[in-house]
Design an enzyme around this catalytic site. Structure first.
Site, PDB file in Angstrom:
ATOM      1  N   LYS A 115      -1.848   2.284 -14.234  1.00 22.69           N
ATOM      2  CA  LYS A 115      -0.880   1.189 -14.249  1.00 22.69           C
ATOM      3  C   LYS A 115      -0.199   0.979 -12.901  1.00 22.69           C
ATOM      4  O   LYS A 115       0.199  -0.132 -12.572  1.00 22.69           O
ATOM      5  CB  LYS A 115       0.185   1.419 -15.339  1.00 22.69           C
ATOM      6  CG  LYS A 115      -0.310   1.173 -16.748  1.00 22.69           C
ATOM      7  CD  LYS A 115       0.873   0.958 -17.685  1.00 22.69           C
ATOM      8  CE  LYS A 115       0.421   0.765 -19.123  1.00 22.69           C
ATOM      9  NZ  LYS A 115       1.556   0.761 -20.070  1.00 22.69           N
ATOM     10  N   LYS A 201     -12.358  -4.008 -23.061  1.00 22.08           N
ATOM     11  CA  LYS A 201     -11.630  -3.928 -24.324  1.00 22.08           C
ATOM     12  C   LYS A 201     -10.985  -5.267 -24.672  1.00 22.08           C
ATOM     13  O   LYS A 201     -10.554  -5.986 -23.768  1.00 22.08           O
ATOM     14  CB  LYS A 201     -10.513  -2.888 -24.204  1.00 22.08           C
ATOM     15  CG  LYS A 201     -10.792  -1.601 -24.972  1.00 22.08           C
ATOM     16  CD  LYS A 201      -9.693  -0.608 -24.784  1.00 22.08           C
ATOM     17  CE  LYS A 201      -8.907  -0.360 -26.059  1.00 22.08           C
ATOM     18  NZ  LYS A 201      -8.095   0.867 -26.000  1.00 22.08           N
ATOM     19  N   LYS A 204      -4.553  -8.009 -24.845  1.00 23.14           N
ATOM     20  CA  LYS A 204      -3.602  -9.112 -24.797  1.00 23.14           C
ATOM     21  C   LYS A 204      -3.395  -9.612 -23.378  1.00 23.14           C
ATOM     22  O   LYS A 204      -2.859 -10.694 -23.165  1.00 23.14           O
ATOM     23  CB  LYS A 204      -2.259  -8.738 -25.428  1.00 23.14           C
ATOM     24  CG  LYS A 204      -1.825  -7.308 -25.283  1.00 23.14           C
ATOM     25  CD  LYS A 204      -0.705  -7.018 -26.300  1.00 23.14           C
ATOM     26  CE  LYS A 204      -0.454  -5.530 -26.464  1.00 23.14           C
ATOM     27  NZ  LYS A 204       0.301  -5.196 -27.667  1.00 23.14           N
TER      28      LYS A 204
END
Ligand code: TRP
Length: 339
Positions: A115, A201, A204
């Site tokens: 991240k 994957k 969102k």
């Protein structure tokens, strides 16, 4: 049996969240109740501030996620459903555990590396200590079972290491302060992939709306997304081995199997030899049959602010009570209040 799990309120919940996590919560909530235990499901809104965020959006995503969870079958009369921010003990226990967690342990966390990317110096401190808050989330409630996705396994191992070291350093063997939690990774841990790219994957954060089925999509939208999903020109094989180099075909078969509650081989026993012209409409129909009712309940609930607030307030009150004894024990063990 005490089940504890958290889910971040960012972005719109989609089919991957449902098949990978939410559906499993519903199953575990029923098992916990049957076993005379508890199931605590919370919205990890404190974790959400570890990344740049918009406050108004965070607030509305939180309410929307409560509506989604309830629409999917998380029952506030069976599970304790709340958001972290209303239970100050999460943040308090995190600070206490910061004394036990080691820099070296956190430096090994792959999620932080992913991240923060190239901008490690610019990442928030919260992103770095995120796993310690996650440890506090589960240790606060003496969780025995923690349903998570494969990607959270490392964080759960860290929670166990923190619990173990804290118990060793500050408690006696007869009276440990914390229970070591076990991760539960659903066997069908349905890795649901993007409808546009079978190697990514379903997420969102994907820019393409066509890449995912949102739980809030209406029937026509769902059907359209399946119809437009990327595939190849071959017919379906009659065994899973034949899907090895066909990630998009594998993904659609995986989705069908997960929704129907069967394995991929049994889907292929029915559809082997058929092309996508037959398989896609069947998948769309199954999807609408399974998600349609969820979508309807979601629409009914999502604007009912009063009910959603009431669910969270009641859940938070229950969670505060369950967490209190452990928080006190931790303060005492550390010599911060009188033992
Ligand atoms: N980090 C988890 C995720 O991104 C969410 C989470 C926060 C969680 N606290 C937790 C999951 C405690 C399980 C237990 O998916």
């Amino acid at each position: 049996m005490r089940v504890v799990s958290g889910i971040q309120p960012t972005g719109q919940p989609h089919l991957g969240n449902y098949l990978g996590a939410i559906r499993n919560y519903v199953k575990l909530q029923d098992e916990a109740v049957a076993a005379g235990g508890e199931c605590l499901i919370f919205l990890a809104d404190l974790h959400a501030i570890s990344m740049p965020h918009d406050p108004a959006e965070l607030h509305s995503s939180t309410l929307e996620l409560v509506a989604t969870l309830v629409a999917c079958g998380v029952d506030p009369n069976k599970a304790i459903l709340f958001n972290q921010a209303q239970v100050p003990a999460h943040a308090e226990l995190q600070w206490l555990l910061n004394g036990t967690a080691r820099m070296g342990w956190l430096n090994r966390m792959t999620q932080f590396k992913d991240k923060s990317g190239k901008n490690r110096e610019g990442a928030s401190v919260a992103l770095f200590t995120y796993p310690v808050l996650q440890a506090a989330d589960v240790l606060l409630y003496q969780a025995t079972h923690v349903p998570v996705g494969e990607d959270q396994k490392q964080h759960l191992e860290l929670a166990r290491d923190i619990a173990q070291k804290f118990n060793n350093d500050f408690a006696s063997e007869e009276e440990p302060v914390f229970t070591l939690p076990d991760p539960i990774i659903p066997p069908e841990a349905a890795r649901i992939m993007s409808l546009r790219d079978g190697s990514a994957k379903m997420s969102k954060s994907d820019v393409s709306e066509m890449s995912r089925i949102n739980l809030a999509d209406d029937a026509d939208t769902m059907a359209k997304k399946i119809k437009k999903a990327k595939t190849d020109p071959e017919p379906l094989p009659s065994e899973t081995k034949g899907l090895e180099d066909r990630p998009e075909a594998l993904n659609l078969v995986t989705i069908y199997a997960a929704l129907a509650g069967v394995n991929a081989d049994s889907v292929l026993a029915d559809f082997g030899g058929q092309g996508f012209g037959v398989f896609k409409p069947a998948l769309a129909e199954l999807l609408v049959e399974k998600l349609g009712p969820i979508q309807q309940r979601f629409v009914e609930l999502k604007d009912d602010r009063e009910s959603l607030d009431a669910i969270l307030a009641r859940g938070a009150a229950q969670a505060r009570e369950i967490g209190m004894p452990t928080l006190k024990s931790a303060y005492k063990a550390l010599g911060l209040i009188r033992g």
